[in-house]
Design a protein around this motif. Structure first.
Motif, PDB file in Angstrom:
ATOM      1  N   HIS A  23       0.853  -1.185   0.000  1.00  0.00           N
ATOM      2  CA  HIS A  23       0.000   0.000   0.000  1.00  0.00           C
ATOM      3  C   HIS A  23       0.889   1.236   0.000  1.00  0.00           C
ATOM      4  CE1 HIS A  23       0.968  -0.488   4.270  1.00  0.00           C
ATOM      5  NE2 HIS A  23       0.660   0.786   4.432  1.00  0.00           N
ATOM      6  N   HIS A  25       1.178   5.674   1.184  1.00  0.00           N
ATOM      7  CA  HIS A  25       0.948   6.469   2.388  1.00  0.00           C
ATOM      8  C   HIS A  25       0.680   7.936   2.069  1.00  0.00           C
ATOM      9  CE1 HIS A  25       3.371   3.060   3.901  1.00  0.00           C
ATOM     10  NE2 HIS A  25       2.461   3.111   4.847  1.00  0.00           N
ATOM     11  N   PHE A  26      -0.122   8.552   2.923  1.00  0.00           N
ATOM     12  CA  PHE A  26      -0.275  10.012   2.959  1.00  0.00           C
ATOM     13  C   PHE A  26       0.255  10.471   4.304  1.00  0.00           C
ATOM     14  CE2 PHE A  26      -2.535  13.821   4.362  1.00  0.00           C
ATOM     15  CZ  PHE A  26      -2.188  14.681   3.327  1.00  0.00           C
ATOM     16  N   ASP A  36      -2.715   5.190   5.539  1.00  0.00           N
ATOM     17  CA  ASP A  36      -2.614   4.254   4.429  1.00  0.00           C
ATOM     18  C   ASP A  36      -3.470   4.714   3.250  1.00  0.00           C
ATOM     19  OD1 ASP A  36      -1.025   2.705   6.042  1.00  0.00           O
ATOM     20  OD2 ASP A  36      -2.566   1.222   6.478  1.00  0.00           O
ATOM     21  N   ILE A  37      -2.976   4.445   2.036  1.00  0.00           N
ATOM     22  CA  ILE A  37      -3.716   4.697   0.801  1.00  0.00           C
ATOM     23  C   ILE A  37      -3.721   3.398   0.005  1.00  0.00           C
ATOM     24  CG2 ILE A  37      -3.804   5.979  -1.361  1.00  0.00           C
ATOM     25  CD1 ILE A  37      -2.220   8.202  -0.035  1.00  0.00           C
ATOM     26  N   ASP A  38      -4.883   2.982  -0.441  1.00  0.00           N
ATOM     27  CA  ASP A  38      -5.013   1.789  -1.277  1.00  0.00           C
ATOM     28  C   ASP A  38      -4.297   2.059  -2.609  1.00  0.00           C
ATOM     29  OD1 ASP A  38      -5.856  -0.212  -3.034  1.00  0.00           O
ATOM     30  OD2 ASP A  38      -7.922  -0.160  -2.330  1.00  0.00           O
ATOM     31  N   GLN A  41      -6.027   3.352  -5.704  1.00  0.00           N
ATOM     32  CA  GLN A  41      -6.454   4.748  -5.757  1.00  0.00           C
ATOM     33  C   GLN A  41      -5.370   5.683  -6.289  1.00  0.00           C
ATOM     34  OE1 GLN A  41      -9.698   5.457  -5.100  1.00  0.00           O
ATOM     35  NE2 GLN A  41      -9.838   3.246  -4.853  1.00  0.00           N
TER      36      GLN A  41
END
Length: 66
Positions: A23, A25-26, A36-38, A41
């Motif tokens: 995954h 990250h932001f 977490d960012i999928d 996306q």
């Protein structure tokens, strides 16, 4: 293998993530929180030299909430 090291910008800022699945990250620059960012996306395009085999892409997006 229980946590993943995530470097934020320069090599002195490090956080640890218990989610070891693939995954992105932001990083919220105001709070210092890592989210977490999928990967579905985020679109990542690469232009690698011929003969290079990509093994991993690590993405950390930094910003501030408005």
């Amino acid at each position: 293998g229980l946590v993943k090291e995530v470097r934020i910008g320069d090599s002195t800022k490090v956080q640890f993530d218990a989610n070891t699945k693939h995954h992105y990250h932001f990083y919220d620059e105001t709070s210092g929180k890592l989210m977490d960012i999928d990967p579905a996306q985020v679109e990542v395009k690469t232009h690698l030299p011929k003969g290079v085999k990509l093994s991993e892409v690590e993405v950390v997006i930094k910003g501030k909430w408005k």
